[in-house]
Design an enzyme around this catalytic site. Structure first.
Site, short mmCIF file in Angstrom:
data_model
loop_
_atom_site.label_atom_id
_atom_site.label_comp_id
_atom_site.label_asym_id
_atom_site.label_seq_id
_atom_site.Cartn_x
_atom_site.Cartn_y
_atom_site.Cartn_z
CG ASP D 74 -10.34 105.92 -9.79
OD1 ASP D 74 -10.76 105.16 -8.90
OD2 ASP D 74 -9.94 107.08 -9.56
N GLY D 75 -9.93 103.37 -13.65
CA GLY D 75 -10.25 103.04 -15.04
C GLY D 75 -10.93 101.68 -15.15
CG LEU D 193 -9.65 118.87 -11.62
CD1 LEU D 193 -10.54 119.94 -11.01
CD2 LEU D 193 -9.24 117.88 -10.54
CB SER D 194 -7.22 117.90 -17.22
OG SER D 194 -6.66 116.90 -16.43
#
Lengths: 296, 296, 296, 296
Positions: D74-75, D193-194
């Protein structure tokens, strides 16, 4: 002949599960072969019609056994713990496939593990129990022993309930919420965790108070010494219930008081020497698997 | 003449705040009048150029006083606590208008309250301290004492850091996050609370490990016995820092170890007899104000 | 004579609260004086025995009024909203002392504020409604309209319930929890917030799905487009209920389906021109009071 | 010969990862065989010294390709998205073993999947981008495009920072925290989210504002329409940074303004027809695997 760590051993299987018959039989045969006396729990016996083991009720099991083996899941051990709490029997749990927080011996290696335990290779993991009393107009109307938690929660009502909490007689808060979970370290990975509570290490002498969907966002989980006396006064006219270990539920009314204190004698849970609570947490909660190699 | 509970009293004011001069002077005059010896902290003295009180450094303050009065906020007391931890002085805090978790005596009533404390009307509220060591290649490179918390956190980097945690030598987890807060009960209402940690009662012998924005959502706050030894190994090549009580910050490198253990001697915090921690929580966290009248 | 923005105005007071009689009377007299026609809600009329205002039922109120004024709290407006949703009446709320998220006009200034609204000085704040159908064996057994939320939750049972969620026909998850709150932006500051959900701005066309104490910690609140069709299948044999806006509760059984879709026509909430939702949030949630002056 | 959905295809591999050379070569050969023109990204080319593919810079890639294939995680896609945002190229991601939120095509089946995409069997999944400007004394000092999030966070400082937030010019709050994450739906499963934010469906036109360890516990995640203009004023003298997509970091000073608005043109992400975002969430977040069979 060497002395066994445990001479009289009780067997309790998962309630209403006939598929455990084989496991119980194999385990019993093995223990008899090792010179132990084996007693079968009454409820469990109904799933083993062909067994010739002596069948006793829970009170006898509790008073005569020095070890009780639970075959099932955490729920089975939880239920057993509450009924055995006045005896001196240690407890050990065999899981039927999936590691539990409490039942940590694998079904696949249970015979070898039992030999090892009988040879004295085990650690004791004392877990304290809570005594929960419901008091109405000054009189005790219910008395329960819990290993995991006491949940004081709304029952058949959609609205929030009001609870007034005191610790050692000192007013803490009047809260509006779906309820309050009062949890031991053992219960901290159960309902309290779902409600946003912290994970308490089993060796910690502490009780967590975790609100369920509190109206006031600053009503956060509180952790207090295990020796503290908790008193919760029901302040709602609505239906409220007190549920012990998610299993037994009691109706309470406005102005009823729920008093929770630690039991003097802990449950004596037994584990193989390799047991470590953090290993269990890591597996159950899907944490990262292993430490890194220092040389990378 | 009755014996005072405290004979030699140190005064520490909020650093760099000249507006406290009046309060310190009034307090000093009152204590001298009551027959106490009063010593002024070196840093504080710079804000009171006209004072004729004896001025001493922090080490002398710590060794000679049996009570040190902190005038300021929780941050002032926090900073003082760390510098006074090797002496025997008790501590008490006077707030400058807003109730603190630690500085609970109101500025408005400080003279009456001090008389009461001197007359022996107080409770001791021992707060344990943590010893934080940073170890590189087997050698200690830093040594700190904290009252609130040790934060191991990413520094000038936008990415997550990797930390490996051990408790009593046993591997707990390898986590990716913005960092980890290791908090005493005293610190549980500070940074740890913002990070989602539980509120620990000050009387609890426990330490909370609270992850900062963890990558894995099941990395939840953990509470362990205060006697446990915590070791965190830095596993990131990025910049990481260890910050003690939010005040002193130390750079750490990959493979450095941060070892945290409880100090033997606690800080002796002093409160008026009316003090109760839950009353403070209720005010600071805006909980419901009062219990209901049973007759409604 | 200038044309009023609103000509026929309905009045609904907090149910069962006789103390509002005065307020309703003063308001009615003022509106009549301004040339409006005023209709009194049937239920409210029972608290005003001496009133000579025309009394109508909710359906008539809904069809004839172009504005309905609610005197009470958010709960009163919520209840009214559901019964007025098939008409065209705009709604405005007067609170009885404490600012609400919905009832934002102060009782103290209500007459001046009404004059201003009648003069056309107002903003419309459309709030979408949800249509909630319960389907059993292919047939609709219940039909509700909600402004805040649909809660599908365990009823008189202590155990978790199992719910299967579909969005636009696509399987999302099978979850074990105390329940699920499906919330509009309006409801996002109510039950969903207590359960850990986000605050959704009222202008957002979105629905939040917020689990209640989920067993799986990664079951986090989800926000989806308001146009999505939500279907929740009950998978528990236990007692489960569907509660709409915290007010009306319906029993559901295993395999029942709860289908939730957005209503075409929104509720037309009216505010003074000075209204801003963030101002209300700041007061209700005790956020910091004011921006800093750039020159410090 | 049938017309391909995509004629000119760019290839971007994970930066600095030479192990992808094989995959890129096989993919390129396959696409050439299918009659496509294939262009290789400049950075990626350095890992493929033997390749004879035409090598172009990112700007050329962006202007000439109608599809760009990202090979990595994803990165990698995140980084590519920001550099390709002014062109018209669609994007698709091939993961190297582990399913990503964005790179959802398995390496094992990439050739078959590419054939299917070329045959027109795909869905477009437009993801909006944010434009982030940093303004100092009225002048733009930085300009960034982000797909995931803008994080305004403390930098090399242990204390909290103060941020003042405005939405559409209206004051929202003055908050003290470790920072603020402004996230698109795409970014809602990343840093936000984190930090405790909700999961926003990619089809949602919304932006989440998620505080990092806020001092005030009622400072909860807020979700606003994607069309809103967000302005955050830095109110701390401390070091503060603005980090875009966790990759590029910019220093800001007290009184600097960070202005965030939605870009007009979205990123055109491409998926196989079988793609559904909830399937990805279920795998990535370890939710329950499958719906129950209605007949149990």
């Amino acid at each position: 002949m060497t002395k066994r760590s445990f001479q009289t051993i009780g067997l309790i299987g998962k309630s209403g599960d006939s598929s455990i018959a084989d496991t119980v039989q194999r385990l019993a045969a093995h223990l008899l072969d090792r010179g132990c006396q084996v007693l079968l729990d009454e409820d469990t016996a109904s799933n083993l019609p062909k067994s010739s083991l002596p069948v006793v009720n829970r009170a006898t099991l509790s008073s005569r056994c020095d070890l009780t083996i639970i075959i099932g899941g955490d729920g089975t051990l939880l239920q057993a713990a509450r009924t055995l709490s006045d005896g001196h029997s240690a407890l050990v749990g065999i899981n039927l496939g999936r590691l539990g927080f409490l039942v940590d011996i694998s079904h696949d290696t249970m015979l070898e593990t039992m030999d090892s335990l009988l040879a004295g290779n085990y650690v004791e993991d004392p877990r304290f129990l809570l005594h929960c009393r419901i008091i109405r107009n000054g009189e005790d109307i219910n008395d329960s022993i819990v290993l995991n938690d006491v949940a004081i929660h709304k029952w058949n009502v959609a609205r929030m309930i009001e609870l007034e909490t005191y610790i050692n007689g000192h007013f803490v808060s009047l809260s509006r919420s779906d309820g309050l979970v009062i949890s031991t370290p053992t219960g901290s990975t159960a309902y309290a965790l779902s409600a946003g509570g912290p994970i308490l290490h089993p060796a910690l002498d502490a009780i967590a108070l975790v609100p369920l969907c509190p109206h006031t966002m600053t009503n956060r989980p509180i952790v207090i010494p295990g020796t503290d006396r908790i008193e919760v006064v029901i302040r709602s006219q609505h239906q409220v219930r007190v549920t012990c270990d998610g299993q037994a539920s009691h109706e309470v009314m406005c102005d009823d008081r729920v008093v929770i204190t630690k039991m003097k004698r802990p449950l004596r849970l037994i584990h193989p020497l390799t047991h470590n609570h953090f290993d269990t947490l890591r597996v159950k909660l899907h944490w990262a698997e292993s430490p890194q190699n220092t040389r990378r």
